[in-house]
Design an enzyme around this catalytic site. Structure first.
Site, PDB file in Angstrom:
ATOM      1  N   SER A 135     -42.889  45.794 -32.427  1.00 54.97           N
ATOM      2  CA  SER A 135     -43.895  44.731 -32.318  1.00 54.97           C
ATOM      3  C   SER A 135     -43.362  43.481 -33.007  1.00 54.97           C
ATOM      4  CB  SER A 135     -45.185  45.175 -33.017  1.00 54.97           C
ATOM      5  OG  SER A 135     -46.092  44.096 -33.130  1.00 54.97           O
ATOM      6  N   TYR A 148     -49.285  48.112 -40.846  1.00 54.72           N
ATOM      7  CA  TYR A 148     -48.925  48.123 -39.422  1.00 54.72           C
ATOM      8  C   TYR A 148     -47.586  47.411 -39.224  1.00 54.72           C
ATOM      9  CZ  TYR A 148     -48.847  47.325 -34.427  1.00 54.72           C
ATOM     10  OH  TYR A 148     -48.452  47.290 -33.109  1.00 54.72           O
TER      11      TYR A 148
HETATM   12  N1  LIG Z   1     -51.342  45.689 -27.503  1.00 53.47           N
HETATM   13  C1  LIG Z   1     -50.579  44.956 -28.281  1.00 53.47           C
HETATM   14  O1  LIG Z   1     -50.891  43.772 -28.560  1.00 53.47           O
HETATM   15  C2  LIG Z   1     -49.305  45.508 -28.835  1.00 53.47           C
HETATM   16  C3  LIG Z   1     -48.356  44.597 -29.321  1.00 53.47           C
HETATM   17  C4  LIG Z   1     -47.173  45.070 -29.830  1.00 53.47           C
HETATM   18  C5  LIG Z   1     -46.920  46.421 -29.865  1.00 53.47           C
HETATM   19  N2  LIG Z   1     -47.855  47.302 -29.406  1.00 53.47           N
HETATM   20  C6  LIG Z   1     -47.530  48.725 -29.496  1.00 53.47           C
HETATM   21  O2  LIG Z   1     -47.484  49.264 -28.189  1.00 53.47           O
HETATM   22  C7  LIG Z   1     -47.875  50.631 -28.195  1.00 53.47           C
HETATM   23  C8  LIG Z   1     -48.977  50.854 -27.171  1.00 53.47           C
HETATM   24  O3  LIG Z   1     -50.072  50.014 -27.485  1.00 53.47           O
HETATM   25  P1  LIG Z   1     -51.267  49.737 -26.477  1.00 53.47           P
HETATM   26  O4  LIG Z   1     -51.619  48.303 -26.610  1.00 53.47           O
HETATM   27  O5  LIG Z   1     -50.957  50.293 -25.147  1.00 53.47           O
HETATM   28  O6  LIG Z   1     -52.444  50.579 -27.203  1.00 53.47           O
HETATM   29  P2  LIG Z   1     -53.483  51.657 -26.652  1.00 53.47           P
HETATM   30  O7  LIG Z   1     -54.063  51.245 -25.358  1.00 53.47           O
HETATM   31  O8  LIG Z   1     -54.418  51.923 -27.803  1.00 53.47           O
HETATM   32  O9  LIG Z   1     -52.574  52.950 -26.401  1.00 53.47           O
HETATM   33  C9  LIG Z   1     -52.059  53.717 -27.479  1.00 53.47           C
HETATM   34  C10 LIG Z   1     -51.645  55.071 -26.967  1.00 53.47           C
HETATM   35  O10 LIG Z   1     -51.118  55.830 -28.076  1.00 53.47           O
HETATM   36  C11 LIG Z   1     -51.667  57.124 -28.038  1.00 53.47           C
HETATM   37  N3  LIG Z   1     -51.723  57.728 -29.379  1.00 53.47           N
HETATM   38  C12 LIG Z   1     -52.283  57.233 -30.498  1.00 53.47           C
HETATM   39  N4  LIG Z   1     -52.161  58.115 -31.510  1.00 53.47           N
HETATM   40  C13 LIG Z   1     -51.493  59.193 -31.005  1.00 53.47           C
HETATM   41  C14 LIG Z   1     -51.079  60.433 -31.529  1.00 53.47           C
HETATM   42  N5  LIG Z   1     -51.304  60.793 -32.824  1.00 53.47           N
HETATM   43  N6  LIG Z   1     -50.418  61.310 -30.725  1.00 53.47           N
HETATM   44  C15 LIG Z   1     -50.185  60.986 -29.434  1.00 53.47           C
HETATM   45  N7  LIG Z   1     -50.551  59.835 -28.865  1.00 53.47           N
HETATM   46  C16 LIG Z   1     -51.210  58.949 -29.649  1.00 53.47           C
HETATM   47  C17 LIG Z   1     -53.059  56.949 -27.437  1.00 53.47           C
HETATM   48  O11 LIG Z   1     -53.476  58.148 -26.770  1.00 53.47           O
HETATM   49  P3  LIG Z   1     -54.533  59.209 -27.325  1.00 53.47           P
HETATM   50  O12 LIG Z   1     -55.559  58.468 -28.131  1.00 53.47           O
HETATM   51  O13 LIG Z   1     -55.068  59.847 -26.083  1.00 53.47           O
HETATM   52  O14 LIG Z   1     -53.701  60.168 -28.143  1.00 53.47           O
HETATM   53  C18 LIG Z   1     -52.799  55.878 -26.382  1.00 53.47           C
HETATM   54  O15 LIG Z   1     -52.372  56.476 -25.174  1.00 53.47           O
HETATM   55  C19 LIG Z   1     -48.256  50.950 -29.645  1.00 53.47           C
HETATM   56  O16 LIG Z   1     -47.155  51.531 -30.295  1.00 53.47           O
HETATM   57  C20 LIG Z   1     -48.560  49.575 -30.228  1.00 53.47           C
HETATM   58  O17 LIG Z   1     -48.368  49.543 -31.626  1.00 53.47           O
HETATM   59  C21 LIG Z   1     -49.032  46.875 -28.874  1.00 53.47           C
END
Ligand SMILES: NC(=O)c1ccc[n+]([C@@H]2O[C@H](COP(=O)([O-])OP(=O)(O)OC[C@H]3O[C@@H](n4cnc5c(N)ncnc54)[C@H](OP(=O)(O)O)[C@@H]3O)[C@@H](O)[C@H]2O)c1
Length: 251
Positions: A135, A148
Site C-alpha cells: 500500500s 496498518y
Molecule cells: N482499498 C484500498 O484502498 C487499498 C489500498 C491499498 C492496499 N489495499 C490492500 O489490498 C488488499 C485488498 O483490499 P480490498 O480493498 O480489496 O479490501 P476488502 O474488500 O476488505 O477485501 C479484503 C479481503 O481479505 C480477506 N481477509 C481478511 N482477513 C482475512 C483472513 N484472516 N484470512 C483470509 N482472508 C482474509 C477478506 O475475506 P474474508 O473476510 O472472507 O476472510 C476479503 O476477501 C488488502 O491487503 C489491503 O490492505 C487496499
C-alpha cells in the site's frame, strides 16, 4: 494452464482479480474465510475456479493447504497475497490494541505463512511469481495509519528481500502499492461497519477501482518471464503524497 492462488478472494480486489484471471484463461484458487461468497463466485466462474475456505492467520490450515488441493490445482505458479485489512484510524495513543494485533496477524504473519508454504514448490520447479498487495501506506505515513502503514512497510521490504533470496532463479516478485481505492469492503472493515464513515472517504473523489488493480495484475502476469516489476505504486489522479506538516501549537 497456469494455476493462481488469490487470497482474500471474497470481496474487493481479490474478487476482481479472480474474475479477470479466469477470463484471461488461468486456473484460479480463490481463498478467504467467507465460504458463501466464494461459492457464489464459483457458480459464476465455472470449474477453472476453486473456492477454498482459509483463514491466513491459522498456521496449521495454511501448512496443510497443498495437501487438500485436487489434481490440476496442486502446482501453484502464481501466488497473489492480497488478503489484508486496516482496522481503526485512531492515533497510536488511543488505538485499540486488539485491532493492531489482528492487522499484524493478517497482513504480516498471514502473508508470511502463505509465502513459506508455496515458495518451495516454485523453487523446485524453478518457476513462479509472487505478487504482494502492499500500500502507499507503507511508503508514506498518515495520521491514524500507525500499525496498518507499518504492516505494509513490512510487505514492501519482505518483497524486496524475497527478490534478493531468489537471485538466480526464475521466480518473480512484485509489490503493488495502491493508494485510495473505492468500491471494496476496505473502509467498512476499517471503521467496523460504520457505513457513513466509510462512505465519506470516497465522497467526491474519482478513486481507483478493484478492476483497475485486477487489470494491472493481468498485465503483470502477462509480462515476459525475463521482466520483473519490483514495485508498482498506483494512485488516483486526485491523490498525491503531501505529508509534511508543521504544528504552530508547540510553544
Ligand atoms: N482499498 C484500498 O484502498 C487499498 C489500498 C491499498 C492496499 N489495499 C490492500 O489490498 C488488499 C485488498 O483490499 P480490498 O480493498 O480489496 O479490501 P476488502 O474488500 O476488505 O477485501 C479484503 C479481503 O481479505 C480477506 N481477509 C481478511 N482477513 C482475512 C483472513 N484472516 N484470512 C483470509 N482472508 C482474509 C477478506 O475475506 P474474508 O473476510 O472472507 O476472510 C476479503 O476477501 C488488502 O491487503 C489491503 O490492505 C487496499
Amino acid at each position: 494452464m497456469n494455476v493462481v492462488l488469490v487470497t482474500g478472494a471474497s470481496s474487493g480486489f481479490g474478487e476482481a482479480i479472480c474474475r479477470k484471471l479466469i477470463a484471461d484463461g488461468y486456473k484460479v484458487i480463490g481463498s478467504a474465510r467467507r465460504l458463501d461468497k466464494l461459492t457464489s463466485l464459483a457458480a459464476e466462474l465455472g470449474t477453472n475456479f476453486l473456492p477454498l475456505q482459509l483463514d491466513v492467520t491459522q498456521k496449521d490450515a495454511v501448512d496443510n493447504l497443498l495437501l487438500g488441493l485436487p489434481q490440476g490445482f496442486k502446482d501453484i505458479d502464481i501466488l497473489i497475497n492480497n488478503a489484508g485489512l486496516a482496522l481503526g484510524m485512531e492515533v497510536a495513543y488511543e488505538a485499540n490494541y486488539d485491532d493492531w494485533e489482528t492487522m499484524v496477524h493478517t497482513n504480516i504473519i498471514g502473508l508470511m505463512h502463505l509465502t513459506r508454504v508455496i515458495l518451495p514448490s516454485m523453487v523446485e520447479r524453478n518457476f513462479g511469481y509472487i505478487i504482494n498487495l502492499g500500500s502507499t501506506a507503507g511508503n508514506y505515513p498518515y495520521r491514524g495509519g500507525n500499525v496498518y502503514g507499518a504492516t505494509k512497510a513490512f510487505v514492501k521490504q519482505f518483497s524486496a528481500n524475497l527478490r534478493t533470496d531468489l537471485f538466480g532463479k526464475k521466480i518473480r516478485v512484485t509489490n503493488i502499492e495502491p493508494g485510495l481505492c473505492g468500491g471494496t469492503e476496505f473502509s467498512n472493515v476499517r471503521f467496523h461497519g460504520d457505513k457513513n464513515q466509510a462512505d465519506a472517504v470516497y465522497q467526491n473523489v474519482d478513486f481507483i477501482t478493484a478492476n483497475d488493480i485486477a487489470n494491472t495484475i493481468s498485465w503483470l502476469v502477462d509480462t515476459p518471464a525475463h521482466f520483473n516489476v519490483n514495485s508498482l505504486e498506483i494512485m488516483p489522479v486526485a491523490q498525491v503524497p503531501a505529508g509534511l506538516a508543521v504544528s504552530k501549537e508547540i510553544k
